[in-house]
Design a protein around this motif. Structure first.
Motif, mmCIF file in Angstrom:
data_model
loop_
_atom_site.group_PDB
_atom_site.id
_atom_site.type_symbol
_atom_site.label_atom_id
_atom_site.label_comp_id
_atom_site.label_asym_id
_atom_site.label_seq_id
_atom_site.Cartn_x
_atom_site.Cartn_y
_atom_site.Cartn_z
ATOM 1 N N ARG A 55 4.797 -1.299 13.043
ATOM 2 C CA ARG A 55 6.203 -1.095 12.484
ATOM 3 C C ARG A 55 6.161 -1.136 10.925
ATOM 4 N NH1 ARG A 55 10.744 -5.255 14.016
ATOM 5 N NH2 ARG A 55 11.904 -4.200 12.568
ATOM 6 N N SER A 56 5.322 -2.177 10.452
ATOM 7 C CA SER A 56 5.679 -2.338 9.053
ATOM 8 C C SER A 56 5.494 -1.197 7.973
ATOM 9 C CB SER A 56 4.663 -3.497 8.606
ATOM 10 O OG SER A 56 3.211 -2.939 8.939
ATOM 11 N N VAL A 57 4.710 -0.086 8.658
ATOM 12 C CA VAL A 57 4.458 1.016 7.829
ATOM 13 C C VAL A 57 5.441 1.949 7.767
ATOM 14 C CG1 VAL A 57 2.866 3.158 7.671
ATOM 15 C CG2 VAL A 57 1.811 0.992 8.857
ATOM 16 N N ILE A 58 6.295 1.978 8.772
ATOM 17 C CA ILE A 58 7.430 3.056 8.732
ATOM 18 C C ILE A 58 8.644 2.110 8.148
ATOM 19 C CG2 ILE A 58 8.800 4.208 10.338
ATOM 20 C CD1 ILE A 58 6.784 4.392 12.384
ATOM 21 N N ASN A 59 8.854 0.700 8.153
ATOM 22 C CA ASN A 59 9.617 0.046 7.428
ATOM 23 C C ASN A 59 9.489 0.276 5.915
ATOM 24 O OD1 ASN A 59 10.491 -1.294 9.584
ATOM 25 N ND2 ASN A 59 9.631 -2.971 9.462
ATOM 26 N N ALA A 60 7.963 0.326 5.510
ATOM 27 C CA ALA A 60 7.698 0.521 4.088
ATOM 28 C C ALA A 60 8.312 1.787 3.607
ATOM 29 C CB ALA A 60 6.359 0.428 3.763
ATOM 30 N N MET A 61 8.248 2.809 4.686
ATOM 31 C CA MET A 61 8.963 4.256 4.501
ATOM 32 C C MET A 61 10.378 4.066 4.213
ATOM 33 S SD MET A 61 6.347 6.841 6.195
ATOM 34 C CE MET A 61 5.653 6.207 7.609
ATOM 35 N N ILE A 62 10.940 3.268 5.066
ATOM 36 C CA ILE A 62 12.558 3.189 4.739
ATOM 37 C C ILE A 62 12.692 2.717 3.442
ATOM 38 C CG2 ILE A 62 14.484 1.929 5.831
ATOM 39 C CD1 ILE A 62 13.574 1.996 8.379
ATOM 40 N N ALA A 113 9.500 7.526 1.490
ATOM 41 C CA ALA A 113 8.182 8.417 1.865
ATOM 42 C C ALA A 113 8.622 9.006 3.358
ATOM 43 C CB ALA A 113 7.038 7.758 1.961
ATOM 44 N N VAL A 114 7.790 10.398 3.670
ATOM 45 C CA VAL A 114 8.110 10.773 4.710
ATOM 46 C C VAL A 114 6.717 11.096 5.585
ATOM 47 C CG1 VAL A 114 8.655 13.083 5.587
ATOM 48 C CG2 VAL A 114 9.652 12.391 3.725
ATOM 49 N N PRO A 115 6.912 10.618 6.895
ATOM 50 C CA PRO A 115 5.517 10.577 7.615
ATOM 51 C C PRO A 115 5.121 11.930 8.149
ATOM 52 C CG PRO A 115 7.411 9.990 9.098
ATOM 53 C CD PRO A 115 8.119 10.239 7.539
ATOM 54 N N VAL A 116 3.940 12.163 8.057
ATOM 55 C CA VAL A 116 3.121 13.519 8.746
ATOM 56 C C VAL A 116 2.218 13.030 9.716
ATOM 57 C CG1 VAL A 116 1.917 15.437 8.358
ATOM 58 C CG2 VAL A 116 3.549 14.624 6.767
ATOM 59 N N TYR A 117 2.929 13.029 11.027
ATOM 60 C CA TYR A 117 2.033 12.355 12.170
ATOM 61 C C TYR A 117 1.056 13.148 12.522
ATOM 62 C CZ TYR A 117 5.611 8.763 12.598
ATOM 63 O OH TYR A 117 6.468 7.691 12.195
ATOM 64 N N VAL A 118 -0.246 12.452 12.660
ATOM 65 C CA VAL A 118 -1.100 13.253 13.548
ATOM 66 C C VAL A 118 -1.504 12.675 14.951
ATOM 67 C CG1 VAL A 118 -3.873 13.066 13.384
ATOM 68 C CG2 VAL A 118 -2.703 13.174 11.325
ATOM 69 N N ASN A 119 -1.683 13.432 15.711
ATOM 70 C CA ASN A 119 -1.608 13.008 16.904
ATOM 71 C C ASN A 119 -2.898 12.006 17.348
ATOM 72 O OD1 ASN A 119 -1.894 12.559 19.839
ATOM 73 N ND2 ASN A 119 -1.508 14.813 20.443
ATOM 74 N N PRO A 120 -2.682 10.941 17.556
ATOM 75 C CA PRO A 120 -3.886 10.002 17.912
ATOM 76 C C PRO A 120 -4.126 10.213 19.530
ATOM 77 C CG PRO A 120 -2.068 8.614 18.083
ATOM 78 C CD PRO A 120 -1.487 9.635 17.760
ATOM 79 N N GLU A 121 -5.439 10.453 19.717
ATOM 80 C CA GLU A 121 -5.719 10.977 20.844
ATOM 81 C C GLU A 121 -5.503 9.920 21.802
ATOM 82 O OE1 GLU A 121 -7.746 13.988 21.829
ATOM 83 O OE2 GLU A 121 -6.694 14.536 20.049
ATOM 84 N N MET A 127 0.884 -1.212 0.070
ATOM 85 C CA MET A 127 -0.117 0.078 0.087
ATOM 86 C C MET A 127 0.914 1.244 -0.055
ATOM 87 S SD MET A 127 -3.168 -0.818 2.433
ATOM 88 C CE MET A 127 -2.487 -0.713 3.995
ATOM 89 N N VAL A 128 1.860 1.298 0.914
ATOM 90 C CA VAL A 128 2.805 2.455 1.147
ATOM 91 C C VAL A 128 3.518 2.671 -0.224
ATOM 92 C CG1 VAL A 128 4.533 3.637 2.342
ATOM 93 C CG2 VAL A 128 2.602 2.229 3.550
ATOM 94 N N LEU A 129 4.062 1.590 -0.917
ATOM 95 C CA LEU A 129 4.941 1.796 -2.037
ATOM 96 C C LEU A 129 4.191 1.851 -3.294
ATOM 97 C CD1 LEU A 129 7.283 0.648 -0.051
ATOM 98 C CD2 LEU A 129 7.672 -1.107 -2.063
ATOM 99 N N THR A 130 2.717 1.532 -3.136
ATOM 100 C CA THR A 130 1.875 2.110 -4.335
ATOM 101 C C THR A 130 1.614 3.665 -4.276
ATOM 102 O OG1 THR A 130 0.665 -0.014 -4.377
ATOM 103 C CG2 THR A 130 -0.285 1.609 -5.000
ATOM 104 N N ALA A 131 1.515 4.021 -3.251
ATOM 105 C CA ALA A 131 0.837 5.323 -2.929
ATOM 106 C C ALA A 131 1.768 6.361 -3.119
ATOM 107 C CB ALA A 131 0.119 5.505 -1.670
ATOM 108 N N CYS A 132 3.274 6.058 -2.578
ATOM 109 C CA CYS A 132 4.021 7.182 -2.183
ATOM 110 C C CYS A 132 5.544 6.903 -3.238
ATOM 111 C CB CYS A 132 4.389 7.288 -0.814
ATOM 112 S SG CYS A 132 3.142 7.724 0.194
ATOM 113 N N LYS A 133 6.260 7.827 -3.655
ATOM 114 C CA LYS A 133 7.625 7.397 -4.080
ATOM 115 C C LYS A 133 8.477 8.420 -3.000
ATOM 116 C CE LYS A 133 6.508 8.789 -8.369
ATOM 117 N NZ LYS A 133 4.978 8.751 -8.702
ATOM 118 N N ARG A 134 9.793 8.579 -3.402
ATOM 119 C CA ARG A 134 10.692 9.004 -2.464
ATOM 120 C C ARG A 134 10.399 10.591 -2.183
ATOM 121 N NH1 ARG A 134 16.743 7.834 -3.528
ATOM 122 N NH2 ARG A 134 16.019 5.985 -2.549
ATOM 123 N N GLY A 135 10.592 10.981 -0.900
ATOM 124 C CA GLY A 135 10.074 12.383 -0.433
ATOM 125 C C GLY A 135 8.853 12.715 -0.581
ATOM 126 N N GLU A 136 7.800 12.053 -0.978
ATOM 127 C CA GLU A 136 6.347 12.079 -0.865
ATOM 128 C C GLU A 136 5.815 11.756 0.547
ATOM 129 O OE1 GLU A 136 5.103 11.538 -5.491
ATOM 130 O OE2 GLU A 136 4.742 9.788 -4.171
#
Lengths: 283, 485
Positions: B118-125, B129-137, B99-108
């Motif tokens: 962790r698999s989500v952030i692994n995919a960004m490695i 891709a660059v994360p923009v975190y939303v504070n989960p309540e 999913m992450v690799l489909t949606a984003c390329k480097r720097g997106e």
């Protein structure tokens, strides 16, 4: 015609008895229930193909599970029986005039119904007014009891199938809580002989030792159970099973028994060396 | 595609046919239907080894499916009500990665809550891709992070209009759902894809009293652990696609990292489980809901424990709650969830799913029986009687807002030094630290290390959480990026 019942005592050992005729066979919500007449052992009850009792030797089991704690406890009035749907344990208990109330918690009502119809020898006293039957999971029932009983008798099937939960630490812990300050729990404790039974026996002992200040094991000779050598657990908050027991008090009651007597009571706690070692390993 | 119904299982049928033909195997695997490895065959069973086979014409090929696998995937898509489904054999990790690799390329950019697996952030490695975190309540009492508020997502979109995708958990490990429908609408209004981690949500597709399934709420892709509530073998998962995503491109992405010899045991387990869900899903989850509701009431009746449910729902950060999750707050008996978890296993022979510093999660499924629920309840009652402690001195988990200094890929591959934990304050971490399960990073590559974070790590270690991630398996040292900020 040759009709034989066979129970697999282990993967490599079989026990067979010649059957005259089958009287009852049903699959309940929990297990398969069969009753038949055998030529050697009289009427037989099996659950999931395992012999629970035969008319010929059930007295040994039922006398030993009941009279040992009833003799060791000086004043048992309120008693809980878990399992024991065949009624044999209750039959021995109602012989004591001092017993005021017996709660019988059996998960499978169909076992009780079948035994009432086909096994009057054991089930004949289930209608005693002191007996209150509850058809539910023993583990669930006991969880809601605190400081209620003088005696808990765990008359269960094996530690697989419906009886599984009755060999667990949480169950023994809940029994401890359900007993009064001087209460005693006695349980069907499997056999030390064949490997798988012995493993279950050791585990049960370990779990009881963790839950009670005093945990001893005693034995009986039951021909139709695997290896014939069977154990019971005696777990107690206060009373020792032999020391300071007033045997004369029990003798004065004048109960006639076929297997149990007070000399055998004391002797039953003397165990073969290999069994003592197995128990010590988990203490 | 042939005309199939949900009663069928094309892959199962093809394997059965293959067995009947008694084909002589001069192909891999080398155990040759188990004959070459009698010990393994004895342990797993001849039936199992006889279908551990390689792709062949009659069994299709997962990398390029044209017959029975394609049909089985189509049936799965129909069962879940989506245009396309992919069978995945690298776990839900591989589906999340796709999913992450489909949606984003480097720097997106990708907008996501910090409590992702962790698999989500692994995919960004992997993709840069660059994360923009939303504070989960955070629920302060329970110490669990919740869902994303819709307004917080809107704010993140406003600040990052160039983001390519939004990522949601549906639900979290603990059963908490965000308002996926509203977030999907926001994503689409701004030309972003909505990706859903439904590792814990397969059952949502088959029961109307459960939270809304992500694909129904408008998600564009969803990763489902069929091996959790769906009943298939461990490591088998599904990736679902909506109409906004190109099936062919996603297959190319999957094939970047997927094995070319995917296990037919895993694949057929997906086929059989899909059939079972389609035919019996409703009654299956009726039963699970009943078991969990019973246990929840009994556990709450013990006292002190809090087995929570829908009463938590607040319309936003807890938009919905998955009632099949038996999450139990244990700090009220003076024990961390992980301590109760250890006691259950060591003293009561009960293996729970996870324990964190304040909660225990017991995973309940169609395989459970009422008597097993009794054991769990009885054991919890005994643990309270025998082990409960004074509650003072217990750490309350708080949301630690991550200070993202750079993207995970940059941090992971940057020149780094290994420092003792205490010396890392203020430095930028270049690796993960997490308790597993749940596998939600305490630190991810690219984040600044603070005293607060180190205190949490120390406390979690002390309570016996199983910590993973760093190169140093003892977690005495951490890798940080060279140079100070």
């Amino acid at each position: 015609m040759e009709l034989w019942f066979t129970e697999q005592h282990t993967k490599n050992v079989r026990f067979s008895m010649k059957v005259d005729r089958q009287l009852y066979s049903a699959q309940s919500e929990f297990q398969r229930i069969d009753i038949f007449d055998s030529l050697e052992f009289g009427r037989v009850l099996t659950l999931d193909g395992y012999v629970m009792l035969t008319e010929k030797d059930e007295f040994i089991y039922h006398e030993m599970i009941v009279h040992v704690p009833m003799c060791a406890h000086p004043d048992a009035r309120k008693i809980l029986v878990i399992g024991g749907g065949d009624g044999g344990t209750v039959r021995e208990l109602v012989r004591y005039a001092a017993v005021e109330r017996i709660d019988l918690v059996e998960i499978d009502e169909q076992v009780v119904a079948a035994c009432k119809e086909y096994l009057p020898q054991t089930a004949g006293k289930l209608n005693d007014p002191r007996v209150h039957a509850f058809y539910e999971d023993g583990l669930k029932f006991i969880r809601h009891q605190e400081n209620e009983y003088d005696l808990i008798l765990v008359d269960s099937t094996d530690p697989f199938g419906p009886g599984e939960g009755l060999f667990t630490r949480e169950f023994y812990g809940n029994c401890f809580r359900a007993l009064k300050a001087d209460g005693i729990m006695v349980n069907q404790h499997e056999s030390p002989f064949y490997k798988e039974d012995a493993y279950a026996m050791q585990r049960a002992h370990k779990r009881i030792v963790e839950s009670f200040p005093l945990a001893r094991v005693y034995q009986a000779h039951i021909p139709t159970y695997p290896s014939g050598h069977w154990l019971f657990g005696f777990a107690s908050k206060q009373y020792h099973p032999v020391h300071n027991v007033d045997f004369s008090r029990w003798e004065k009651l004048g109960l006639r028994t076929q297997y149990y007597n007070t000399k055998l009571h004391a002797a039953a706690f003397a165990l073969p060396t290999y069994v003592e070692e197995m128990l010590r390993d988990v203490e | 595609m042939k005309d199939y119904s949900q009663n069928q299982a094309p892959l199962l049928e093809a394997l059965e046919k293959m067995k009947m033909r008694r084909i002589v195997p001069f192909d891999v695997p080398g155990h040759k239907r188990g004959r070459g490895n009698p010990e393994l065959t004895e342990f797993l069973g001849e039936k199992c080894l006889s279908v551990d086979v390689n792709s062949m014409k009659m069994l299709d090929n997962l990398c390029h499916p044209v017959s029975v696998i394609r049909d089985a995937e189509k049936l799965a898509a129909d069962a879940f009500g989506v245009p396309q489904a992919f069978f995945m054999t690298g776990g839900t990790t591989s589906a999340v990665q796709a999913m992450v690799l489909t949606a984003c390329k480097r720097g997106e950019k990708i907008i996501l809550p910090r409590n992702v697996h962790r698999s989500v952030i692994n995919a960004m490695i992997l993709c840069g891709a660059v994360p923009v975190y939303v504070n989960p309540e955070m629920d302060k009492r329970l110490g669990i992070s919740l869902g994303m508020r819709v307004s917080a997502v809107a704010q993140a979109i406003k600040e990052n209009p160039d983001a390519k995708a939004i990522f949601v958990n549906n639900p979290t490990y603990y059963g908490i759902c965000s308002n996926v429908r509203a977030i999907a609408e926001l994503a689409h209004e701004h030309g972003m894809l909505l990706l859903a981690d439904e590792a814990h949500g397969t059952h949502f597709y088959f029961h109307d009293q459960l939270p809304e399934a992500a694909m129904r709420a408008g998600a564009d892709m969803a990763a489902l652990s069929m091996h959790k509530s769906g009943g298939s073998l461990t490591q088998s998962s599904l990736l679902l696609l909506g109409p906004r995503v190109s099936e062919g491109y996603v297959r190319q992405i999957i094939n970047l990292t997927q094995s070319t010899s995917s296990s037919y045991l895993l694949l057929v387990s997906l086929d059989i489980s899909r059939r079972n869900l389609a035919l019996h899903g409703k009654e299956t989850f009726d039963k699970v809901i009943g078991l969990v509701e019973y246990a929840r009431n009994e556990i709450n009746a013990i006292g002190d424990y809090y087995a929570y449910s829908r009463e938590l729902v607040n319309g936003d950060s807890i938009f919905d709650f998955d009632v099949t999750k038996l999450s139990i707050f244990t700090r009220s008996i003076g024990l961390a969830g992980i301590e109760v978890y250890d006691l259950l296993r060591d003293e009561y022979d009960i293996q729970a799913e996870l324990g964190d510093i304040a909660n225990l999660l017991a995973y309940v499924s169609v395989g459970d029986r009422p008597k097993d629920m009794e054991r769990l309840v009885a054991a919890l009652s005994e643990i309270r009687r025998n082990y409960s402690k004074d509650r003072s001195g217990m750490l309350e988990a708080e949301y630690i807002n991550p200070q993202v200094i750079c993207g995970p890929q940059q941090a992971f591959y940057a020149p780094k030094v290994s420092l003792p934990l205490a010396a890392t304050v203020g430095r930028v971490c270049s690796e993960f630290v997490m308790c597993y399960p749940p596998g939600i990073p305490i630190l991810a590559p690219g984040e600044q290390i603070t005293t607060e974070i180190l205190e949490y790590i120390r406390y979690a270690k002390e309570k016996g959480c199983s910590m993973t991630g760093p190169e140093d398996m003892e977690i005495e040292r951490l890798n940080v990026m060279e140079g100070t900020l």
